[in-house]
Design a protein around this motif. Structure first.
Motif, short mmCIF file in Angstrom:
data_model
loop_
_atom_site.label_atom_id
_atom_site.label_comp_id
_atom_site.label_asym_id
_atom_site.label_seq_id
_atom_site.Cartn_x
_atom_site.Cartn_y
_atom_site.Cartn_z
N SER A 131 43.52 55.97 76.53
CA SER A 131 42.41 56.24 77.17
C SER A 131 41.96 56.44 78.52
O SER A 131 43.10 55.83 78.92
CB SER A 131 41.15 55.30 76.72
N ILE B 167 39.04 57.19 73.92
CA ILE B 167 39.35 57.39 72.87
C ILE B 167 39.36 57.14 71.87
O ILE B 167 40.40 56.11 71.36
CB ILE B 167 40.83 58.04 73.99
N SER C 222 36.41 61.17 71.84
CA SER C 222 36.23 59.96 72.79
C SER C 222 34.51 59.54 71.94
O SER C 222 33.99 59.43 71.38
CB SER C 222 35.11 60.61 73.64
#
Length: 398
Positions: free
Chosen positions: A287, A276, A258
């Protein structure tokens, strides 16, 4: 950010642009209204507004002091440049000599203005100092105010909350990412001492390569989301007696990678995006978009991303959109960033690709009723000395 323009914000990188621009470049696009997904929306124009000289650009932050607009732009190689908007363009007003920094954050406390700069490394030393500067109205400059120990400093975030004693508490959170050997380093939250008029240590937080903080006030509670690069991203919650932040939730889904946590508010609901960047050097990722449900974050859907380091939400015409800033795809930094539309909590639609060069971050802001966007170009496979460009968005004439 809510725009007064009923348009879609679009951005593109143009080559060989002058310092300020006359005329415009036009991109035709369509907007899909929420209730009529098959209808064609209005065309928009993207007008190149100004290029900003940067060297390995990081994060930018727009702010106002005494009704004057400023823009802080961090270049990792050199310094933090502070621009003031005069007449028709941003003009360099101050160079803050802090190199190897990742982010600058402006905030206000009781009519006093501050600029915090997160410094990542000093030469080979990751244990260094990240400064907070204070605005001097007489000199019209930011001046040294306080320094905080940082260990691979990556982000500063200021937030305030009403305490259990009905007082306003001002916090400043410093995200630490790396000590030169490991990512398991504590990040630190500071609390403003109103009588001493300075920040004091409040609490250390266990973080794992913290890249970004996202303060969230929801249903009367204060939360702090942490984007951990080498572990699950987590959410802390401030106790009811304001004594400390306690670990509230580890976000489900990906275990690491992340780069940012981005809160989004839509239709009276709270959402959180865990941006991400990569996992095991695989840059095409999904993500997760979390929704707040039964006092916890649960996965609602995912957003396709590729080497994405930041997502910047904005609303136009009651629609919600995301700018995706894409940095690297495993082969090149000359990759497309994008604009997506959030149709609902389950549907995120890709709308437009945008040519960028190692876009480290995006930043959207509104100035005089006009939506502006900036991509921080950091590398084009050859050099870090690139222009980061601001664009102005306007509705197309019929």
């Amino acid at each position: 950010m809510t725009s007064k323009l009923e348009i879609l914000l679009l951005a593109a990188i143009f080559v060989g642009l002058p310092d300020t621009f006359e005329g415009s470049a036009t991109i035709d696009a369509v907007i899909y209204p929420r209730s009529h997904a098959d209808s064609v929306g209005a065309k928009v124009t993207l007008e190149p507004f100004q290029k900003i000289t940067t060297s390995s650009a990081r994060r930018s932050h727009s702010f106002s002091i005494n009704k004057q607009r400023f823009l802080a732009v961090v270049s990792f190689d050199t310094q933090c440049d502070v621009y003031r908007f005069k007449a028709s363009k941003f003009v360099l007003a101050q160079q803050v000599k802090v190199s190897n920094a990742n982010a600058a954050k402006f905030f206000e406390i009781d009519g006093q203005y501050f600029l915090a700069i997160a410094k990542f490394v000093d030469g080979t030393q990751y244990a260094t100092n990240s400064p907070v500067l204070k605005w001097n109205n007489a000199t019209q400059k930011f001046e040294n105010f306080q320094k905080f120990k940082s260990i691979g400093g990556f982000d500063f975030e200021h937030f305030s909350v009403k305490s259990s004693k009905n007082e306003i508490l001002h916090f400043l959170a410093l995200a630490n990412a790396y000590d030169g050997i490991k990512y398991s380093v504590n990040s630190t939250v500071y609390l403003w001492n109103a009588s001493q008029k300075q920040f004091e240590h409040f609490q250390d937080l266990a973080t794992e390569g913290a890249h970004h903080f996202a303060p969230i006030i929801w249903q009367g509670n204060m939360y702090l989301a942490v984007a951990n690069y080498v572990s699950k991203s987590v959410v802390y919650k401030l106790k009811a007696d304001d004594s400390e932040f306690e670990l509230y939730q580890s976000l489900p889904g990906t275990d690491y990678g992340s780069w940012a946590s981005v809160p989004v508010y839509m239709n009276g609901s709270l959402y959180l995006i865990d941006v991400i960047y990569e996992i095991d050097q695989k840059y095409k990722q999904k993500s997760p978009l979390f929704v707040w449900k039964n006092n916890t974050f649960v996965v609602s859907t995912t957003i396709p991303s590729e080497g994405t380091t930041m997502m910047c939400p904005f609303t136009v015409n009651k629609g919600l959109y995301l700018v995706l800033s894409n940095y690297f795809d495993g082969n090149t930094y000359n990759i497309m960033s994008s604009v997506d539309q959030v149709q609902d909590s389950k549907t995120v639609t890709h709308m437009l690709d945008i040519a960028t060069h190692g876009s480290y971050s995006c930043h959207t802001f509104e100035m005089n009723g006009t939506v502006m966007v900036m991509f921080s170009n950091s590398y084009d496979d050859k050099t870090t000395k690139l222009d980061s460009i601001i664009y102005k968005v306007a509705a197309a004439e019929n």
